[in-house]
Design a protein around this motif. Structure first.
Motif, PDB file in Angstrom:
ATOM      1  N   TYR A  68     -24.936 -13.196 -14.033  1.00  0.00           N
ATOM      2  CA  TYR A  68     -24.923 -13.194 -12.591  1.00  0.00           C
ATOM      3  C   TYR A  68     -24.277 -11.593 -12.934  1.00  0.00           C
ATOM      4  O   TYR A  68     -24.800 -10.551 -12.058  1.00  0.00           O
ATOM      5  N   GLY A  69     -24.129 -10.536 -14.155  1.00  0.00           N
ATOM      6  CA  GLY A  69     -23.983  -9.906 -14.348  1.00  0.00           C
ATOM      7  C   GLY A  69     -24.951  -8.448 -13.686  1.00  0.00           C
ATOM      8  O   GLY A  69     -24.727  -7.290 -13.163  1.00  0.00           O
ATOM      9  N   LYS A  70     -26.509  -8.770 -14.460  1.00  0.00           N
ATOM     10  CA  LYS A  70     -27.047  -8.037 -13.732  1.00  0.00           C
ATOM     11  C   LYS A  70     -27.710  -7.893 -12.546  1.00  0.00           C
ATOM     12  O   LYS A  70     -27.958  -6.815 -11.796  1.00  0.00           O
ATOM     13  N   SER A  71     -28.047  -9.309 -11.592  1.00  0.00           N
ATOM     14  CA  SER A  71     -27.438  -9.433 -10.641  1.00  0.00           C
ATOM     15  C   SER A  71     -27.162  -8.067  -9.599  1.00  0.00           C
ATOM     16  O   SER A  71     -26.955  -7.797  -8.918  1.00  0.00           O
ATOM     17  N   ILE A  72     -25.031  -8.488  -9.964  1.00  0.00           N
ATOM     18  CA  ILE A  72     -24.045  -7.631  -9.747  1.00  0.00           C
ATOM     19  C   ILE A  72     -24.413  -6.020  -9.848  1.00  0.00           C
ATOM     20  O   ILE A  72     -24.531  -5.722  -8.802  1.00  0.00           O
ATOM     21  N   MET A  73     -25.070  -6.036 -11.027  1.00  0.00           N
ATOM     22  CA  MET A  73     -25.052  -4.342 -11.036  1.00  0.00           C
ATOM     23  C   MET A  73     -26.267  -3.285 -10.338  1.00  0.00           C
ATOM     24  O   MET A  73     -26.256  -2.504  -9.763  1.00  0.00           O
ATOM     25  N   ALA A  74     -27.545  -4.752 -10.038  1.00  0.00           N
ATOM     26  CA  ALA A  74     -28.101  -4.047  -9.267  1.00  0.00           C
ATOM     27  C   ALA A  74     -27.503  -4.015  -7.486  1.00  0.00           C
ATOM     28  O   ALA A  74     -28.021  -2.856  -7.019  1.00  0.00           O
ATOM     29  N   GLU A  75     -27.236  -4.608  -7.331  1.00  0.00           N
ATOM     30  CA  GLU A  75     -26.382  -4.398  -6.370  1.00  0.00           C
ATOM     31  C   GLU A  75     -25.334  -3.727  -6.050  1.00  0.00           C
ATOM     32  O   GLU A  75     -25.283  -2.396  -5.793  1.00  0.00           O
ATOM     33  N   LEU A  76     -24.396  -3.370  -7.007  1.00  0.00           N
ATOM     34  CA  LEU A  76     -24.012  -2.019  -6.817  1.00  0.00           C
ATOM     35  C   LEU A  76     -24.531  -0.858  -7.107  1.00  0.00           C
ATOM     36  O   LEU A  76     -24.410   0.497  -6.736  1.00  0.00           O
ATOM     37  N   VAL A  77     -25.812  -1.083  -7.847  1.00  0.00           N
ATOM     38  CA  VAL A  77     -26.568   0.684  -7.600  1.00  0.00           C
ATOM     39  C   VAL A  77     -27.066   0.721  -6.375  1.00  0.00           C
ATOM     40  O   VAL A  77     -27.108   1.873  -5.733  1.00  0.00           O
ATOM     41  N   ASN A  78     -27.773  -0.449  -5.637  1.00  0.00           N
ATOM     42  CA  ASN A  78     -28.010  -0.139  -4.326  1.00  0.00           C
ATOM     43  C   ASN A  78     -26.835  -0.010  -3.500  1.00  0.00           C
ATOM     44  O   ASN A  78     -27.511   1.890  -2.013  1.00  0.00           O
ATOM     45  N   GLU A  79     -26.239  -0.289  -3.639  1.00  0.00           N
ATOM     46  CA  GLU A  79     -24.613   0.165  -2.501  1.00  0.00           C
ATOM     47  C   GLU A  79     -24.403   1.438  -3.030  1.00  0.00           C
ATOM     48  O   GLU A  79     -23.933   2.508  -2.234  1.00  0.00           O
ATOM     49  N   ILE A  80     -24.261   2.624  -4.118  1.00  0.00           N
ATOM     50  CA  ILE A  80     -24.346   3.467  -4.217  1.00  0.00           C
ATOM     51  C   ILE A  80     -25.079   4.078  -3.895  1.00  0.00           C
ATOM     52  O   ILE A  80     -24.783   5.878  -3.219  1.00  0.00           O
ATOM     53  N   ILE A  81     -26.893   4.150  -3.927  1.00  0.00           N
ATOM     54  CA  ILE A  81     -27.292   4.939  -3.682  1.00  0.00           C
ATOM     55  C   ILE A  81     -27.416   4.988  -1.914  1.00  0.00           C
ATOM     56  O   ILE A  81     -27.759   6.155  -1.590  1.00  0.00           O
ATOM     57  N   ARG A  82     -27.078   4.084  -1.379  1.00  0.00           N
ATOM     58  CA  ARG A  82     -27.167   3.546  -0.088  1.00  0.00           C
ATOM     59  C   ARG A  82     -25.743   4.677   0.497  1.00  0.00           C
ATOM     60  O   ARG A  82     -25.849   4.893   1.107  1.00  0.00           O
ATOM     61  N   GLU A  83     -24.691   4.276   0.049  1.00  0.00           N
ATOM     62  CA  GLU A  83     -23.277   5.203   0.384  1.00  0.00           C
ATOM     63  C   GLU A  83     -23.066   6.879   0.111  1.00  0.00           C
ATOM     64  O   GLU A  83     -22.414   7.249   0.635  1.00  0.00           O
ATOM     65  N   LYS A  84     -22.984   6.410  -1.734  1.00  0.00           N
ATOM     66  CA  LYS A  84     -22.744   7.644  -2.288  1.00  0.00           C
ATOM     67  C   LYS A  84     -23.140   9.002  -1.586  1.00  0.00           C
ATOM     68  O   LYS A  84     -22.039  10.197  -1.365  1.00  0.00           O
ATOM     69  N   PRO A  85     -24.620   9.164  -1.149  1.00  0.00           N
ATOM     70  CA  PRO A  85     -25.010  11.102  -0.551  1.00  0.00           C
ATOM     71  C   PRO A  85     -24.677  11.052   0.020  1.00  0.00           C
ATOM     72  O   PRO A  85     -23.599  12.222   0.175  1.00  0.00           O
ATOM     73  N   SER A  86     -24.571  10.811   1.235  1.00  0.00           N
ATOM     74  CA  SER A  86     -23.476  10.593   2.846  1.00  0.00           C
ATOM     75  C   SER A  86     -22.679  11.741   2.379  1.00  0.00           C
ATOM     76  O   SER A  86     -22.133  12.159   3.307  1.00  0.00           O
ATOM     77  N   ALA A  87     -21.729  10.298   1.603  1.00  0.00           N
ATOM     78  CA  ALA A  87     -20.310  11.025   1.013  1.00  0.00           C
ATOM     79  C   ALA A  87     -20.317  11.292   0.135  1.00  0.00           C
ATOM     80  O   ALA A  87     -18.911  13.254   0.348  1.00  0.00           O
ATOM     81  N   ILE A  88     -20.979  12.481  -0.407  1.00  0.00           N
ATOM     82  CA  ILE A  88     -20.868  13.860  -1.738  1.00  0.00           C
ATOM     83  C   ILE A  88     -21.476  14.957  -0.839  1.00  0.00           C
ATOM     84  O   ILE A  88     -20.617  15.799  -0.782  1.00  0.00           O
ATOM     85  N   LEU A  89     -21.954  14.747   0.309  1.00  0.00           N
ATOM     86  CA  LEU A  89     -22.334  15.947   1.234  1.00  0.00           C
ATOM     87  C   LEU A  89     -21.284  16.396   2.330  1.00  0.00           C
ATOM     88  O   LEU A  89     -20.749  17.499   2.278  1.00  0.00           O
ATOM     89  N   SER A  90     -20.847  15.413   2.740  1.00  0.00           N
ATOM     90  CA  SER A  90     -19.484  15.676   3.696  1.00  0.00           C
ATOM     91  C   SER A  90     -18.089  15.835   2.950  1.00  0.00           C
ATOM     92  O   SER A  90     -17.692  16.630   3.129  1.00  0.00           O
ATOM     93  N   GLU A  91     -18.377  15.536   1.060  1.00  0.00           N
ATOM     94  CA  GLU A  91     -17.026  15.982   0.664  1.00  0.00           C
ATOM     95  C   GLU A  91     -17.545  17.562   0.459  1.00  0.00           C
ATOM     96  O   GLU A  91     -17.033  18.520   0.534  1.00  0.00           O
ATOM     97  N   ARG A  92     -19.109  17.732   0.091  1.00  0.00           N
ATOM     98  CA  ARG A  92     -19.601  19.262  -0.014  1.00  0.00           C
ATOM     99  C   ARG A  92     -19.361  19.850   1.299  1.00  0.00           C
ATOM    100  O   ARG A  92     -19.217  21.294   1.007  1.00  0.00           O
TER     101      ARG A  92
END
Length: 492
Positions: free
Chosen positions: A58-82
């Motif tokens: 399951y490693g690859k599928s979990i990593m794929a989930e992590l990538v999707n979560e990062i792409i979905r959540e990190k941009p707004s967090a980064i802009l907020s921090e900036r």
């Protein structure tokens, strides 16, 4: 996680985000550990599956989930921090190389992606007490109220059959058959059609030729369809109509009294006058409101000068440009017919789009700082108004607003804007000026939000919305003109 700014040019920003492979692997291992007690795999007792085996499966599928979560959540967090707000949804780019992607999913290389966006510029609000506007007010006279009531009364007017010839104001009942080059055309036939002469319901020249007819007459009249007639097969064509007159009726006298009010569904003539006065004042009030709003926007335009996000301007320009080209196509005209060129029109409408975006950002900032909010009740009323405009399509409209991201913003934005204008009206200097209705309704080319682009706009629209239904059956009737305006036909 590393956040590296790689571009800061005007409002444009580009951010490179790097998440080390070891951090990605650690998050993956944490999720595998959580899953260890939950998964059921043949050959292993519950909770005894080795993490290495889970990772293999399951490693690859979990990593794929992590990538999707990062792409979905990190941009707004980064802009907020900036401390930045993106004008549009940031564009995200990452590797498209399959081998590189495989290494990311197996935690062999760092996960990198870039964010590209435009920031909404910081707007320093300025005092508005220097803004001065003139609010034009029309005093509704008794004569105007009575005149409007008589127009409304046309819907309740009765007619009595008369002997002799038809005159203007009389109602003619007839059968007719329209022909072009001697051949009947679709929609050109009707039976027992009723027409009040002088109402201008039919195409020019039709009604005038019926003046003087009497019951039993048969007559052929000749008319020419207007060049801008919506039905292309009839536009500009000469046509004949075989007329058989069945009845001529004179209008009964209309008196403004309680009896008329009752016919219109109201209890008394005083109530009728009250309702009509309210309708007229509401109509004038809407015009007054728009003129005052334009004055405020014009002065805000002078106060606030800053660079607007190009992507927002592009989107606004495309909306305007699409409508302009639709109007030109409907009218059968070109930019040259409107005394301009496409290049010049593009320039002017681009300037208009930039103004709209800039003023929209200013109003948004004013509203946010003032705590202006749009309530759920106001949103529901706006949605209900949309549903009323499209009877029979309620389900599709509801589905659209439920399932389309950002669709509700199209309902919220105009409400928010009007509430901000209300806030400004409480702060700016407003001077009331009594004017005539002619002055209020005068089309002043020097006024208005779109004044910078009016030269490029089509002067006439051949296929107006109110006449669109004509093109389908091509009858000589001007259907929309035959219907009473809301203020004339809805006394309630």
């Amino acid at each position: 996680m590393q956040v590296i700014e790689t571009l800061a040019e005007g409002l444009k920003r580009e951010i490179k985000v790097v998440i080390p492979a070891k951090d990605m692997e650690q998050q993956m291992n944490e999720r595998l550990a959580e899953a260890k007690d939950k998964v059921r795999i043949n050959g292993f007792r519950p909770g005894k599956v080795p993490v290495s085996h889970l990772k293999k499966m399951y490693g690859k599928s979990i990593m794929a989930e992590l990538v999707n979560e990062i792409i979905r959540e990190k941009p707004s967090a980064i802009l907020s921090e900036r401390g930045e707000k993106s004008a549009t949804q940031p564009e995200i780019a990452m590797t498209e190389d399959e081998k590189e992607a495989e290494k990311i999913l197996t935690a062999q290389v760092d996960f990198e992606f870039t964010l590209s966006y435009e920031v909404i510029p910081a707007i320093e609000l300025k005092p508005v007490d220097g803004i001065k506007v003139t609010r034009e007010v029309v005093e509704v006279s008794e004569d105007e109220i009575n005149e409007q009531i008589l127009k409304i009364a046309e819907s309740a007017r009765t007619f009595e059959t008369k002997k002799g010839k038809a005159a203007n104001g009389d109602r003619v009942t007839m059968d007719y058959l329209g022909k072009v080059d001697g051949v009947p055309f679709d929609g050109g036939k009707d039976e027992d059609a009723e027409l009040v002469l002088g109402s201008n319901r039919f195409i020019p020249g039709f009604e005038e030729q019926l003046v003087g007819v009497k019951a039993g007459d048969e007559k052929v009249i000749t008319v020419t369809f207007p060049a801008e007639y919506p039905a292309a097969n009839l536009a500009g064509k000469e046509a004949t109509f075989d007329i058989t007159v069945k009845d001529v009726a004179a209008p009964a006298a209309v008196e403004i009294n309680d009896e008329l009010a009752t016919k219109l569904g109201l209890e008394s003539v005083d109530k009728l006058k009250e309702v009509v006065r309210s309708q007229i004042e509401s109509q004038y009030g809407n015009v007054t409101r728009q003129k005052v709003k334009r004055q405020i926007l014009d002065q805000l335009d002078e106060i606030y000068k800053f660079e607007a996000p190009s992507k927002l301007v592009d989107a606004e320009f495309e909306n305007i440009w699409r409508q302009i080209n639709t109007d030109l196509a409907q009218s059968g005209k070109t930019f040259e017919d409107e005394d301009t060129t496409e290049e010049k029109a593009r320039e002017e409408y681009r300037a208009l789009a930039e103004r709209r975006v800039r003023l929209g950002l200013v109003l948004s900032e004013i509203g946010e700082k003032a705590g202006v909010e749009v309530s759920e009740e106001e949103m529901q009323r706006a949605l209900f108004a949309q549903l009323q405009q499209f009877p029979g399509q309620e389900k599709q409209i509801l589905d659209f607003f439920r399932n389309t991201p950002g669709a509700s913003a199209s309902l919220r934005a105009p409400i928010f804007e009007e509430k901000v204008i209300d806030k400004l009206l409480a702060d700016v200097t407003v001077t009331d000026k009594t004017v005539s209705k002619e002055e209020l309704l005068a089309d002043d080319e020097a006024e208005g939000e779109d004044k910078s682009a009016k030269k490029a706009a089509p002067k006439k629209k051949a296929a107006k919305a109110e006449d669109a239904a004509e093109g389908e059956e091509a009858a000589p009737k001007k259907k929309a003109a035959a219907k009473k305006k809301a203020a004339e036909g809805d006394a309630e």
